[in-house]
Write an enzyme that holds these catalytic residues in place. Structure first.
Site, PDB file in Angstrom:
ATOM      1  N   LYS A 111       0.816  -1.216   0.000  1.00  4.76           N
ATOM      2  CA  LYS A 111       0.000   0.000   0.000  1.00  4.76           C
ATOM      3  C   LYS A 111       0.847   1.262   0.000  1.00  4.76           C
ATOM      4  O   LYS A 111       0.459   2.279  -0.577  1.00  4.76           O
ATOM      5  CB  LYS A 111      -0.963   0.008   1.192  1.00  4.76           C
ATOM      6  CG  LYS A 111      -2.099  -0.999   1.034  1.00  4.76           C
ATOM      7  CD  LYS A 111      -3.241  -0.738   1.994  1.00  4.76           C
ATOM      8  CE  LYS A 111      -4.378  -1.729   1.762  1.00  4.76           C
ATOM      9  NZ  LYS A 111      -5.438  -1.619   2.749  1.00  4.76           N
ATOM     10  N   LYS A 194      -5.177  -9.884  -7.388  1.00  7.33           N
ATOM     11  CA  LYS A 194      -6.328 -10.047  -6.507  1.00  7.33           C
ATOM     12  C   LYS A 194      -7.466  -9.112  -6.938  1.00  7.33           C
ATOM     13  O   LYS A 194      -7.212  -7.969  -7.317  1.00  7.33           O
ATOM     14  CB  LYS A 194      -5.872  -9.666  -5.091  1.00  7.33           C
ATOM     15  CG  LYS A 194      -6.651 -10.279  -3.987  1.00  7.33           C
ATOM     16  CD  LYS A 194      -6.014  -9.941  -2.654  1.00  7.33           C
ATOM     17  CE  LYS A 194      -6.312  -8.513  -2.240  1.00  7.33           C
ATOM     18  NZ  LYS A 194      -6.121  -8.246  -0.822  1.00  7.33           N
ATOM     19  N   LYS A 197     -10.935  -3.608  -4.240  1.00  5.05           N
ATOM     20  CA  LYS A 197     -11.803  -2.431  -4.225  1.00  5.05           C
ATOM     21  C   LYS A 197     -11.153  -1.263  -4.949  1.00  5.05           C
ATOM     22  O   LYS A 197     -11.833  -0.390  -5.464  1.00  5.05           O
ATOM     23  CB  LYS A 197     -12.040  -1.994  -2.780  1.00  5.05           C
ATOM     24  CG  LYS A 197     -12.916  -2.919  -1.966  1.00  5.05           C
ATOM     25  CD  LYS A 197     -12.830  -2.503  -0.509  1.00  5.05           C
ATOM     26  CE  LYS A 197     -13.765  -3.308   0.369  1.00  5.05           C
ATOM     27  NZ  LYS A 197     -13.462  -3.078   1.798  1.00  5.05           N
TER      28      LYS A 197
END
Ligand code: AMP
Ligand code: TRP
Length: 332
Positions: A111, A194, A197
């Site tokens: 992230k 993956k 969102k």
């Protein structure tokens, strides 16, 4: 006695991975265990959020829990920021967590990316807050997708460090519960990534709010390879997109991957996709309709969260009081 705790961040675009990897499994667990399901809004703040959207997304995750079949009477459903013990315990546990443990966390590295120096302290401390979420209720089992396994291991390490430091068997070491089928749903645009969102392409995921037409369109456009569907699991291994679509089918139909391979061996993708679209529209379409109905009544949703917060706090407050005592913090 088993106590289950889990959570989802209200960061928008709730998708099929959240459903199959997490929420759907919770529906089963509520039958046999004492369950607490949280909307982790404090975790969402570890990346920038628009305040108005955050409010709506918190209601949306709540609606998704209920629409998927979680019973708000039987389970505790609440949003994290309404129980102050989460942030308090996170501070206390943070004081016992070596930096070396946090430096191993792969999610932070992903992230924060190349901009490590600009990443917030919250993003770095995220796994400590997650440990606090679980330990505040002395939860014993945590059902999550595979991507959260490392955070769970850290929560166990932190619980162990607390117990050793204060010479008590206070926190149980929480066990991850990773369910067999489809713990990792991959992107519809790239079978090696993956489903997420935050993917900029909406075609990469099936959102829990997508209607049947959107579901069919996204499945039709999903990336595939040029060969017919594999006939064996071995053959599927090197074909991530085929594996992903077959895996989604298996999870939605509630059958094994091997059975699905057998059933569709040698089919062409377009025929298989039509079957998959029907199945997905049936399962997810129903949830989407129910979510819409619930979201039209924010008063109801807020009532569920308010009641959930009261029930959660009633469990959390005495645990936190014991932690203060053990650590020597005076409560005059
Ligand atoms: P998040 O979207 O990060 O708030 O994740 C909420 C829950 O969904 C966690 O238990 C995750 O492990 C699970 N999850 C998220 N993305 C996926 C995915 N692509 N496949 C399976 N599970 C997922
Ligand atoms: N980190 C989890 C995720 O992104 C969400 C989460 C926060 C969580 N606190 C938790 C999950 C406690 C289980 C238990 O998916």
């Amino acid at each position: 006695m088993k106590r289950i705790f889990s959570g989802v961040q209200p960061t928008g675009n709730l998708h099929l991975g959240n459903y199959l990897g997490a929420i759907r499994n919770w529906v089963q667990l509520q039958k046999d265990f004492d369950c607490i399901f949280c909307i982790v809004d404090l975790h969402a703040l570890t990346l920038p959020q628009d305040p108005k959207e955050l409010t709506g997304q918190t209601r949306e995750v709540t609606a998704a829990y209920i629409a998927a079949g979680i019973d708000p009477e039987r389970c505790i459903i609440f949003n994290q920021s309404t129980v102050p013990g989460h942030a308090e315990l996170a501070w206390l546990l943070g004081c016992l967590t070596p930096l070396g443990w946090l430096n191993r966390m792969t999610q932070f590295k992903e992230k924060a990316g190349k901009h490590r120096e600009e990443a917030g302290l919250g993003l770095y401390a995220y796994p400590v807050l997650m440990a606090a979420d679980i330990l505040l209720y002395k939860a014993t089992h945590v059902p999550v997708g595979e991507d959260q396994k490392q955070h769970l291991e850290l929560a166990r390490d932190i619980a162990g460090a607390f117990n050793r430091r204060f010479g008590v068997e206070f926190f149980p070491l929480p066990e991850p519960q990773i369910f067999g089928a489809c713990t990792r749903v991959m992107s519809l645009r790239d079978g090696t990534k993956k489903m997420s969102k935050s993917d900029t392409s909406d075609y990469s995921r099936l959102n829990m709010t997508d209607d049947a037409a959107a579901i069919a369109l996204k499945i039709r456009k999903a990336k595939t390879d040029p060969q017919p569907l594999p006939a064996t699991e071995k053959e599927a291994e090197a074909r991530p997109e085929a594996t992903n679509l077959l895996g989604i089918y298996a999870a939605l139909a509630g059958v094994s991957f091997a059975e699905v391979i057998q059933r569709f061996a040698g089919w062409n993708f377009s025929d298989f996709k039509a079957e998959l679209a029907d199945l997905a529209a049936d399962v997810c379409g129903r949830i989407a309709v129910e979510m819409k109905r619930l979201m039209a009544d924010p008063g109801y949703i807020d009532g569920v969260l308010k009641r959930g917060a009261e029930r959660a706090n009633a469990i959390a407050a005495p645990v936190l009081r014991d932690v203060f005592d053990l650590m020597g913090l005076l409560r005059p």
